[in-house]
Design a protein around this motif. Structure first.
Motif, PDB file in Angstrom:
ATOM      1  N   ASP A  79       0.825  -1.211   0.000  1.00 32.62           N
ATOM      2  CA  ASP A  79       0.000   0.000   0.000  1.00 32.62           C
ATOM      3  C   ASP A  79       0.862   1.265   0.000  1.00 32.62           C
ATOM      4  O   ASP A  79       0.487   2.286  -0.583  1.00 32.62           O
ATOM      5  CB  ASP A  79      -0.954   0.005   1.187  1.00 32.62           C
ATOM      6  N   CYS A  80       2.012   1.197   0.642  1.00 36.93           N
ATOM      7  CA  CYS A  80       2.944   2.324   0.628  1.00 36.93           C
ATOM      8  C   CYS A  80       3.373   2.621  -0.808  1.00 36.93           C
ATOM      9  O   CYS A  80       3.405   3.782  -1.231  1.00 36.93           O
ATOM     10  CB  CYS A  80       4.140   2.000   1.514  1.00 36.93           C
ATOM     11  N   SER A  81       3.656   1.579  -1.564  1.00 39.80           N
ATOM     12  CA  SER A  81       4.013   1.736  -2.967  1.00 39.80           C
ATOM     13  C   SER A  81       2.857   2.340  -3.764  1.00 39.80           C
ATOM     14  O   SER A  81       3.054   3.232  -4.590  1.00 39.80           O
ATOM     15  CB  SER A  81       4.425   0.384  -3.562  1.00 39.80           C
ATOM     16  N   LEU A  82       1.639   1.875  -3.497  1.00 39.78           N
ATOM     17  CA  LEU A  82       0.461   2.444  -4.169  1.00 39.78           C
ATOM     18  C   LEU A  82       0.305   3.925  -3.848  1.00 39.78           C
ATOM     19  O   LEU A  82      -0.014   4.736  -4.727  1.00 39.78           O
ATOM     20  CB  LEU A  82      -0.810   1.692  -3.764  1.00 39.78           C
ATOM     21  N   ALA A  83       0.542   4.294  -2.589  1.00 39.68           N
ATOM     22  CA  ALA A  83       0.436   5.698  -2.190  1.00 39.68           C
ATOM     23  C   ALA A  83       1.461   6.548  -2.922  1.00 39.68           C
ATOM     24  O   ALA A  83       1.149   7.654  -3.384  1.00 39.68           O
ATOM     25  CB  ALA A  83       0.609   5.828  -0.677  1.00 39.68           C
ATOM     26  N   LEU A  84       2.669   6.035  -3.073  1.00 38.57           N
ATOM     27  CA  LEU A  84       3.689   6.770  -3.824  1.00 38.57           C
ATOM     28  C   LEU A  84       3.259   6.966  -5.273  1.00 38.57           C
ATOM     29  O   LEU A  84       3.445   8.053  -5.850  1.00 38.57           O
ATOM     30  CB  LEU A  84       5.025   6.030  -3.769  1.00 38.57           C
ATOM     31  N   LYS A  85       2.684   5.943  -5.870  1.00 45.32           N
ATOM     32  CA  LYS A  85       2.198   6.041  -7.248  1.00 45.32           C
ATOM     33  C   LYS A  85       1.063   7.056  -7.357  1.00 45.32           C
ATOM     34  O   LYS A  85       0.973   7.807  -8.339  1.00 45.32           O
ATOM     35  CB  LYS A  85       1.755   4.672  -7.750  1.00 45.32           C
ATOM     36  N   GLU A  86       0.205   7.098  -6.355  1.00 41.95           N
ATOM     37  CA  GLU A  86      -0.893   8.069  -6.349  1.00 41.95           C
ATOM     38  C   GLU A  86      -0.368   9.497  -6.218  1.00 41.95           C
ATOM     39  O   GLU A  86      -0.860  10.415  -6.875  1.00 41.95           O
ATOM     40  CB  GLU A  86      -1.884   7.757  -5.223  1.00 41.95           C
ATOM     41  N   ILE A  87       0.628   9.681  -5.365  1.00 46.94           N
ATOM     42  CA  ILE A  87       1.234  11.008  -5.218  1.00 46.94           C
ATOM     43  C   ILE A  87       1.817  11.453  -6.555  1.00 46.94           C
ATOM     44  O   ILE A  87       1.616  12.597  -6.981  1.00 46.94           O
ATOM     45  CB  ILE A  87       2.296  10.995  -4.092  1.00 46.94           C
ATOM     46  N   GLU A  88       2.511  10.551  -7.229  1.00 48.67           N
ATOM     47  CA  GLU A  88       3.055  10.855  -8.562  1.00 48.67           C
ATOM     48  C   GLU A  88       1.935  11.210  -9.538  1.00 48.67           C
ATOM     49  O   GLU A  88       2.055  12.149 -10.313  1.00 48.67           O
ATOM     50  CB  GLU A  88       3.821   9.646  -9.117  1.00 48.67           C
ATOM     51  N   ARG A  89       0.853  10.455  -9.505  1.00 46.60           N
ATOM     52  CA  ARG A  89      -0.247  10.635 -10.458  1.00 46.60           C
ATOM     53  C   ARG A  89      -0.914  11.998 -10.318  1.00 46.60           C
ATOM     54  O   ARG A  89      -1.188  12.670 -11.312  1.00 46.60           O
ATOM     55  CB  ARG A  89      -1.295   9.520 -10.259  1.00 46.60           C
ATOM     56  N   VAL A  90      -1.191  12.429  -9.092  1.00 47.41           N
ATOM     57  CA  VAL A  90      -1.941  13.677  -8.903  1.00 47.41           C
ATOM     58  C   VAL A  90      -1.058  14.919  -8.919  1.00 47.41           C
ATOM     59  O   VAL A  90      -1.560  16.029  -9.003  1.00 47.41           O
ATOM     60  CB  VAL A  90      -2.823  13.648  -7.631  1.00 47.41           C
ATOM     61  N   SER A  91       0.258  14.737  -8.858  1.00 46.71           N
ATOM     62  CA  SER A  91       1.179  15.864  -8.903  1.00 46.71           C
ATOM     63  C   SER A  91       1.544  16.187 -10.348  1.00 46.71           C
ATOM     64  O   SER A  91       1.923  15.307 -11.106  1.00 46.71           O
ATOM     65  CB  SER A  91       2.453  15.534  -8.126  1.00 46.71           C
ATOM     66  N   THR A 124      17.781   4.106   4.784  1.00 42.90           N
ATOM     67  CA  THR A 124      17.735   5.154   3.766  1.00 42.90           C
ATOM     68  C   THR A 124      18.037   4.586   2.380  1.00 42.90           C
ATOM     69  O   THR A 124      17.386   4.967   1.404  1.00 42.90           O
ATOM     70  CB  THR A 124      18.710   6.296   4.106  1.00 42.90           C
ATOM     71  N   SER A 125      18.985   3.662   2.283  1.00 41.10           N
ATOM     72  CA  SER A 125      19.288   3.076   0.970  1.00 41.10           C
ATOM     73  C   SER A 125      18.146   2.185   0.482  1.00 41.10           C
ATOM     74  O   SER A 125      17.850   2.165  -0.721  1.00 41.10           O
ATOM     75  CB  SER A 125      20.606   2.299   1.008  1.00 41.10           C
ATOM     76  N   GLU A 126      17.489   1.459   1.387  1.00 41.50           N
ATOM     77  CA  GLU A 126      16.338   0.643   0.988  1.00 41.50           C
ATOM     78  C   GLU A 126      15.180   1.526   0.518  1.00 41.50           C
ATOM     79  O   GLU A 126      14.487   1.180  -0.436  1.00 41.50           O
ATOM     80  CB  GLU A 126      15.878  -0.241   2.159  1.00 41.50           C
ATOM     81  N   TRP A 127      14.975   2.668   1.189  1.00 41.98           N
ATOM     82  CA  TRP A 127      13.926   3.601   0.767  1.00 41.98           C
ATOM     83  C   TRP A 127      14.195   4.108  -0.643  1.00 41.98           C
ATOM     84  O   TRP A 127      13.284   4.187  -1.471  1.00 41.98           O
ATOM     85  CB  TRP A 127      13.795   4.779   1.722  1.00 41.98           C
ATOM     86  N   LYS A 128      15.436   4.466  -0.922  1.00 37.56           N
ATOM     87  CA  LYS A 128      15.761   4.988  -2.258  1.00 37.56           C
ATOM     88  C   LYS A 128      15.438   3.954  -3.328  1.00 37.56           C
ATOM     89  O   LYS A 128      14.876   4.287  -4.376  1.00 37.56           O
ATOM     90  CB  LYS A 128      17.228   5.402  -2.318  1.00 37.56           C
ATOM     91  N   LYS A 129      15.750   2.704  -3.062  1.00 35.94           N
ATOM     92  CA  LYS A 129      15.429   1.631  -4.002  1.00 35.94           C
ATOM     93  C   LYS A 129      13.910   1.463  -4.103  1.00 35.94           C
ATOM     94  O   LYS A 129      13.360   1.299  -5.193  1.00 35.94           O
ATOM     95  CB  LYS A 129      16.081   0.326  -3.550  1.00 35.94           C
ATOM     96  N   PHE A 130      13.217   1.532  -2.971  1.00 38.63           N
ATOM     97  CA  PHE A 130      11.760   1.415  -2.929  1.00 38.63           C
ATOM     98  C   PHE A 130      11.104   2.536  -3.733  1.00 38.63           C
ATOM     99  O   PHE A 130      10.151   2.304  -4.481  1.00 38.63           O
ATOM    100  CB  PHE A 130      11.290   1.431  -1.468  1.00 38.63           C
ATOM    101  N   PHE A 131      11.608   3.763  -3.583  1.00 39.71           N
ATOM    102  CA  PHE A 131      11.084   4.893  -4.362  1.00 39.71           C
ATOM    103  C   PHE A 131      11.230   4.623  -5.854  1.00 39.71           C
ATOM    104  O   PHE A 131      10.294   4.830  -6.630  1.00 39.71           O
ATOM    105  CB  PHE A 131      11.817   6.198  -4.014  1.00 39.71           C
ATOM    106  N   GLU A 132      12.409   4.167  -6.248  1.00 41.84           N
ATOM    107  CA  GLU A 132      12.659   3.891  -7.659  1.00 41.84           C
ATOM    108  C   GLU A 132      11.725   2.803  -8.184  1.00 41.84           C
ATOM    109  O   GLU A 132      11.117   2.952  -9.249  1.00 41.84           O
ATOM    110  CB  GLU A 132      14.122   3.467  -7.849  1.00 41.84           C
ATOM    111  N   GLU A 133      11.581   1.716  -7.436  1.00 44.18           N
ATOM    112  CA  GLU A 133      10.714   0.612  -7.847  1.00 44.18           C
ATOM    113  C   GLU A 133       9.250   1.033  -7.914  1.00 44.18           C
ATOM    114  O   GLU A 133       8.478   0.496  -8.705  1.00 44.18           O
ATOM    115  CB  GLU A 133      10.876  -0.573  -6.899  1.00 44.18           C
ATOM    116  N   SER A 134       8.868   1.993  -7.077  1.00 50.84           N
ATOM    117  CA  SER A 134       7.482   2.471  -7.045  1.00 50.84           C
ATOM    118  C   SER A 134       7.228   3.584  -8.049  1.00 50.84           C
ATOM    119  O   SER A 134       6.091   4.038  -8.200  1.00 50.84           O
ATOM    120  CB  SER A 134       7.132   2.971  -5.634  1.00 50.84           C
TER     121      SER A 134
END
Length: 145
Positions: A79-91, A124-134
């Motif tokens: 769901d965190c990944s979905l939220a990131l995708k939604e933030i990208e979509r509406v911005s 922090t490094s795992e988050w950066k990878k997570f952001f990229e994957e999302s």
């Protein structure tokens, strides 16, 4: 004339501050808590609504800036990944989030001992990878112990 969305706005405190500091700003906020929305700052009440970060009730590219401070890490990783995708979509161009993170084993232990609500806590490094994957391309910062 900027349009700003606060994902996880709670009672609208930051929205209120934006509205006071930037005359003419158009601001919206969403929060999953019905209690927070019902008890939001009176001046912000018409600008907030109950919604889940995984399914934002706005059209694509609706906002010049989407912010989410210490919110999305409270979701399970999917769901965190979905939220990131939604933030990208509406911005339309800019976004900024903060998430719980750690950089070493001491901080990791402190974070897991202290944190009561976050369901996705990464280094922090795992988050950066997570952001990229999302597909998240916005700005970010860490909340660390």
């Amino acid at each position: 004339k900027s349009k700003v969305l606060d994902v996880g706005c709670a009672k609208g405190f930051m929205m209120y501050d934006f509205s006071r500091l930037i005359p003419g700003i158009k601001i919206k906020g969403v929060d999953i808590s019905e209690y927070a929305i019902k008890n939001s700052i009176e001046e912000m009440r018409s600008h907030v609504q109950c919604a889940n970060a995984t399914d934002l009730p706005f059209k694509d590219n609706s906002f010049d800036l989407v912010i989410s401070i210490n919110t999305i890490h409270n979701l399970e990783s999917e769901d965190c990944s979905l939220a990131l995708k939604e933030i990208e979509r509406v911005s339309s161009s800019n976004s900024f989030i903060t998430v719980d993170a750690y950089e070493n084993e001491i901080e990791k232990k402190q974070m897991f001992d202290w944190n009561l609500t976050a369901k996705t806590i990464l280094s922090t490094s795992e988050w950066k990878k997570f952001f990229e994957e999302s597909g998240y391309s916005g700005d970010f910062y860490w909340f660390k112990p």
